[in-house]
Scaffold this motif. Structure first.
Motif, PDB file in Angstrom:
ATOM      1  N   ASP A  62       0.827  -1.209   0.000  1.00 10.58           N
ATOM      2  CA  ASP A  62       0.000   0.000   0.000  1.00 10.58           C
ATOM      3  C   ASP A  62       0.860   1.256   0.000  1.00 10.58           C
ATOM      4  N   ALA A  63       0.242   2.361  -0.271  1.00  9.89           N
ATOM      5  CA  ALA A  63       0.978   3.599  -0.538  1.00  9.89           C
ATOM      6  C   ALA A  63       1.372   4.340   0.729  1.00  9.89           C
ATOM      7  N   PHE A  64       1.294   3.732   1.859  1.00  8.06           N
ATOM      8  CA  PHE A  64       1.525   4.497   3.082  1.00  8.06           C
ATOM      9  C   PHE A  64       2.967   4.994   3.235  1.00  8.06           C
ATOM     10  N   PRO A  65       3.979   4.144   3.168  1.00  6.51           N
ATOM     11  CA  PRO A  65       5.313   4.739   3.191  1.00  6.51           C
ATOM     12  C   PRO A  65       5.662   5.304   1.815  1.00  6.51           C
ATOM     13  N   ILE A  66       6.745   6.019   1.775  1.00  9.77           N
ATOM     14  CA  ILE A  66       7.065   6.707   0.518  1.00  9.77           C
ATOM     15  C   ILE A  66       7.469   5.711  -0.566  1.00  9.77           C
ATOM     16  N   GLU A  67       8.322   4.777  -0.215  1.00 11.87           N
ATOM     17  CA  GLU A  67       8.784   3.835  -1.222  1.00 11.87           C
ATOM     18  C   GLU A  67       8.063   2.522  -1.043  1.00 11.87           C
ATOM     19  N   ASN A  68       7.007   2.308  -1.751  1.00  8.23           N
ATOM     20  CA  ASN A  68       6.434   0.983  -1.658  1.00  8.23           C
ATOM     21  C   ASN A  68       6.582   0.277  -2.981  1.00  8.23           C
ATOM     22  N   LEU A  69       6.366  -0.995  -2.945  1.00  2.00           N
ATOM     23  CA  LEU A  69       6.778  -1.814  -4.083  1.00  2.00           C
ATOM     24  C   LEU A  69       5.997  -1.528  -5.361  1.00  2.00           C
ATOM     25  N   THR A  70       4.715  -1.188  -5.220  1.00  2.00           N
ATOM     26  CA  THR A  70       3.942  -0.913  -6.427  1.00  2.00           C
ATOM     27  C   THR A  70       4.535   0.271  -7.174  1.00  2.00           C
ATOM     28  N   GLN A  71       4.839   1.315  -6.410  1.00  2.00           N
ATOM     29  CA  GLN A  71       5.422   2.498  -7.046  1.00  2.00           C
ATOM     30  C   GLN A  71       6.797   2.199  -7.618  1.00  2.00           C
ATOM     31  N   VAL A  72       7.570   1.441  -6.848  1.00  2.00           N
ATOM     32  CA  VAL A  72       8.911   1.108  -7.341  1.00  2.00           C
ATOM     33  C   VAL A  72       8.820   0.372  -8.668  1.00  2.00           C
ATOM     34  N   LEU A  73       7.874  -0.570  -8.740  1.00  2.00           N
ATOM     35  CA  LEU A  73       7.743  -1.335  -9.975  1.00  2.00           C
ATOM     36  C   LEU A  73       7.357  -0.438 -11.145  1.00  2.00           C
ATOM     37  N   GLU A  74       6.423   0.467 -10.893  1.00  2.00           N
ATOM     38  CA  GLU A  74       6.034   1.380 -11.970  1.00  2.00           C
ATOM     39  C   GLU A  74       7.201   2.246 -12.410  1.00  2.00           C
ATOM     40  N   ALA A  75       7.878   2.813 -11.417  1.00  2.00           N
ATOM     41  CA  ALA A  75       9.013   3.678 -11.740  1.00  2.00           C
ATOM     42  C   ALA A  75      10.088   2.893 -12.474  1.00  2.00           C
ATOM     43  N   GLU A  76      10.248   1.649 -12.047  1.00  2.00           N
ATOM     44  CA  GLU A  76      11.258   0.808 -12.675  1.00  2.00           C
ATOM     45  C   GLU A  76      10.919   0.574 -14.141  1.00  2.00           C
ATOM     46  N   ARG A  77       9.638   0.426 -14.416  1.00  2.00           N
ATOM     47  CA  ARG A  77       9.218   0.189 -15.804  1.00  2.00           C
ATOM     48  C   ARG A  77       9.354   1.446 -16.630  1.00  2.00           C
ATOM     49  N   ASP A  78       9.012   2.574 -16.013  1.00  2.74           N
ATOM     50  CA  ASP A  78       8.964   3.812 -16.794  1.00  2.74           C
ATOM     51  C   ASP A  78      10.334   4.396 -17.065  1.00  2.74           C
ATOM     52  N   SER A  79      11.176   4.395 -16.052  1.00  4.67           N
ATOM     53  CA  SER A  79      12.398   5.177 -16.218  1.00  4.67           C
ATOM     54  C   SER A  79      13.557   4.280 -16.613  1.00  4.67           C
ATOM     55  N   GLU A  80      14.556   4.937 -17.132  1.00  4.54           N
ATOM     56  CA  GLU A  80      15.757   4.226 -17.516  1.00  4.54           C
ATOM     57  C   GLU A  80      16.591   3.873 -16.298  1.00  4.54           C
ATOM     58  N   LYS A  81      16.403   4.623 -15.249  1.00  2.20           N
ATOM     59  CA  LYS A  81      17.260   4.453 -14.080  1.00  2.20           C
ATOM     60  C   LYS A  81      16.833   3.260 -13.253  1.00  2.20           C
ATOM     61  N   PHE A  82      17.761   2.813 -12.429  1.00  2.00           N
ATOM     62  CA  PHE A  82      17.418   1.809 -11.441  1.00  2.00           C
ATOM     63  C   PHE A  82      16.892   2.521 -10.208  1.00  2.00           C
ATOM     64  N   GLN A  83      15.818   1.997  -9.670  1.00  2.42           N
ATOM     65  CA  GLN A  83      15.258   2.610  -8.468  1.00  2.42           C
ATOM     66  C   GLN A  83      16.081   2.221  -7.250  1.00  2.42           C
ATOM     67  N   PRO A  84      16.160   3.136  -6.291  1.00  2.00           N
ATOM     68  CA  PRO A  84      16.901   2.777  -5.077  1.00  2.00           C
ATOM     69  C   PRO A  84      16.139   1.725  -4.275  1.00  2.00           C
ATOM     70  N   LEU A  85      16.764   0.618  -4.078  1.00  3.46           N
ATOM     71  CA  LEU A  85      16.216  -0.446  -3.235  1.00  3.46           C
ATOM     72  C   LEU A  85      17.344  -0.851  -2.294  1.00  3.46           C
ATOM     73  N   PRO A  86      17.028  -1.534  -1.218  1.00  3.95           N
ATOM     74  CA  PRO A  86      18.122  -1.973  -0.342  1.00  3.95           C
ATOM     75  C   PRO A  86      19.136  -2.789  -1.124  1.00  3.95           C
ATOM     76  N   PHE A  87      20.380  -2.635  -0.749  1.00  2.54           N
ATOM     77  CA  PHE A  87      21.471  -3.270  -1.477  1.00  2.54           C
ATOM     78  C   PHE A  87      21.274  -4.788  -1.536  1.00  2.54           C
ATOM     79  N   HIS A  88      20.702  -5.343  -0.494  1.00  6.97           N
ATOM     80  CA  HIS A  88      20.535  -6.798  -0.454  1.00  6.97           C
ATOM     81  C   HIS A  88      19.078  -7.203  -0.608  1.00  6.97           C
ATOM     82  N   TYR A  89      18.323  -6.467  -1.421  1.00  9.02           N
ATOM     83  CA  TYR A  89      16.888  -6.732  -1.414  1.00  9.02           C
ATOM     84  C   TYR A  89      16.517  -8.146  -1.857  1.00  9.02           C
ATOM     85  N   VAL A  90      17.287  -8.698  -2.800  1.00  7.46           N
ATOM     86  CA  VAL A  90      16.969 -10.050  -3.273  1.00  7.46           C
ATOM     87  C   VAL A  90      17.130 -11.066  -2.147  1.00  7.46           C
ATOM     88  N   GLU A  91      18.251 -10.925  -1.438  1.00  8.62           N
ATOM     89  CA  GLU A  91      18.538 -11.904  -0.391  1.00  8.62           C
ATOM     90  C   GLU A  91      17.593 -11.744   0.786  1.00  8.62           C
TER      91      GLU A  91
END
Lengths: 187, 216
Positions: free
Chosen positions: B80-109
């Motif tokens: 949900d949109a409560f904190p500033i960086e939530n996953l839905t927004q990150v995914l959209e931004a990731e799709r739209d922009s050329e840049k990589f979105q800031p995520l935790p360095f170890h997000y996969v793990e």
């Protein structure tokens, strides 16, 4: 002489290079086994491995002819210019780039350098895409087109992705030490 | 371990990266009473029931396995949109922009560890899981297309802003090998032989532009 112990460096220098003897040479008939005089005439054409050619060339015993895959009028050049990604370079010279880098200064052909670079640029893209998408079943067919250097690059990309996928799938988290797995044989 | 599991010499194996990621801190709510723990990396605790505290991920997972705590999903791992960086927004931004979105360095793990061990503590786990999966796929695709630019111009270095540990580790063997080969083939003795006197000086000073991986 980039790396004395590098097996690829050694194998790259094994590639045969056509050359012409400038002087007659005795006792080396095995290079040109046409008769039993055990002798190579001046002006005869032989194919020698690169490491030998380089030494003999520096002593001015023979002259180097540019190998067919680098030659300016060769078919390879035309094919690279047409569609570099699908040229079967491995069958022509399995260490295409290594040998090219080594032979260019000797024969003094300044077009070889740019030619190699262009070839690699285009083929790199293909390797990149294939390394990240191709499944193992289709791969062998494509791999036969690549030179040894490209195949290594391909495998580097492929294996790290495979390792990641394996990790993500999970599986056994703990590995049993080989000592523990062994069962005592009933005697 | 790296030597045995990774024949092609990437710097870390995935399991090793997971080990490193376990040092990230995460918030837990313990349900036991325990004195503070003093580690080399710092002091954690004291642990009081229902009082949240920060601990390293490995400790959180260990406590969780024994049923001594619940793990609070990190802020970025929310739908949900409560904190500033939530996953839905990150995914959209990731799709739209050329840049990589800031995520935790170890997000996969981190996400893998949490999905494995703390499934019931994460709200909307199915959603979160598929979102992270999508984000990861989009980013990997971006890396793939981004790496094509190496071949277009002279490249000596890549700047990988916001790339995560796992992503960097996966492309490392390929990219280093490719850059090495390009460097060798475009080195001055291979290319610049014809006009070396005039061109040598400026070339040594300017080592070519640093390519950015889709980050402009």
């Amino acid at each position: 002489m980039a790396n004395y112990y590098d097996i690829d460096d050694i194998l790259a220098e094994e590639e045969l290079v056509p050359s012409v003897f400038q002087h007659a040479a005795n006792e080396v008939g095995l290079f040109d086994s046409s008769d039993d005089t055990n002798k190579v005439e001046a002006g005869s054409r032989v194919e020698l491995p690169f490491w030998l050619v380089r030494e003999l060339y520096l002593r001015q015993l023979l002259s180097i002819r540019v190998p067919p895959c680098f030659d300016r009028e060769s078919k390879t050049r035309e094919e690279i210019a047409a569609d570099a990604a699908h040229v079967d370079l491995r069958s022509r010279c399995s260490y295409f780039y290594e040998l090219g880098c080594k032979i260019a200064p000797l024969v003094g052909d300044k077009t070889i350098g740019p030619f190699l670079l262009v070839a690699f640029r285009i083929r790199y893209k293909e390797v990149l895409i294939k390394a990240h998408t191709l499944t193992l079943a289709v791969a062998p067919k494509y791999l036969t087109l690549l030179t040894k250097e490209e195949a290594k690059l391909y495998e580097a990309g492929q294996s790290s992705i495979a390792a990641f996928k394996k990790w993500r799938m999970g599986g056994p988290r703990f590995q049993i030490a080989p000592v523990l797995g062994r069962k005592r044989k009933p005697t | 371990m790296a030597a045995t599991s990774e024949p092609h010499g990437s710097a870390f194996s995935a399991a090793e990266l997971e080990f490193l990621a376990e040092d990230e801190t995460i918030e837990i709510v313990p349900n036991l009473r325990m004195d503070p723990l003093n580690f080399i990396s710092g002091d954690f605790g004291p642990f009081r029931p229902q009082i949240a505290t920060q601990v390293p991920l490995w400790l959180a997972v260990a406590l969780k396995k024994r049923g001594k705590c619940t793990i609070r999903a990190p802020d970025w791992m929310s739908v949900d949109a409560f904190p500033i960086e939530n996953l839905t927004q990150v995914l959209e931004a990731e799709r739209d922009s050329e840049k990589f979105q800031p995520l935790p360095f170890h997000y996969v793990e981190i996400s893998r560890l949490l999905f494995d061990h703390a499934r019931e503590d994460i709200p909307d786990i199915y959603m979160v899981r598929s979102l992270i999966e999508d984000i990861k796929d989009v980013r990997f695709h971006k890396i793939g297309t981004g790496l094509e630019i190496i071949s277009k111009e002279r490249t000596y270095a890549l700047r990988l802003k916001n790339l995560s540990a796992m992503e960097a580790n996966i492309v490392r063997p390929f990219v280093t090998k490719a850059l090495e080969t390009f460097y060798k083939l475009s080195s001055s003795e291979m290319i610049q032989e014809s006009d070396h006197i005039s061109n040598r000086q400026p070339q040594a000073a300017n080592r070519g532009p640093r390519r950015q991986l889709k980050d402009r």
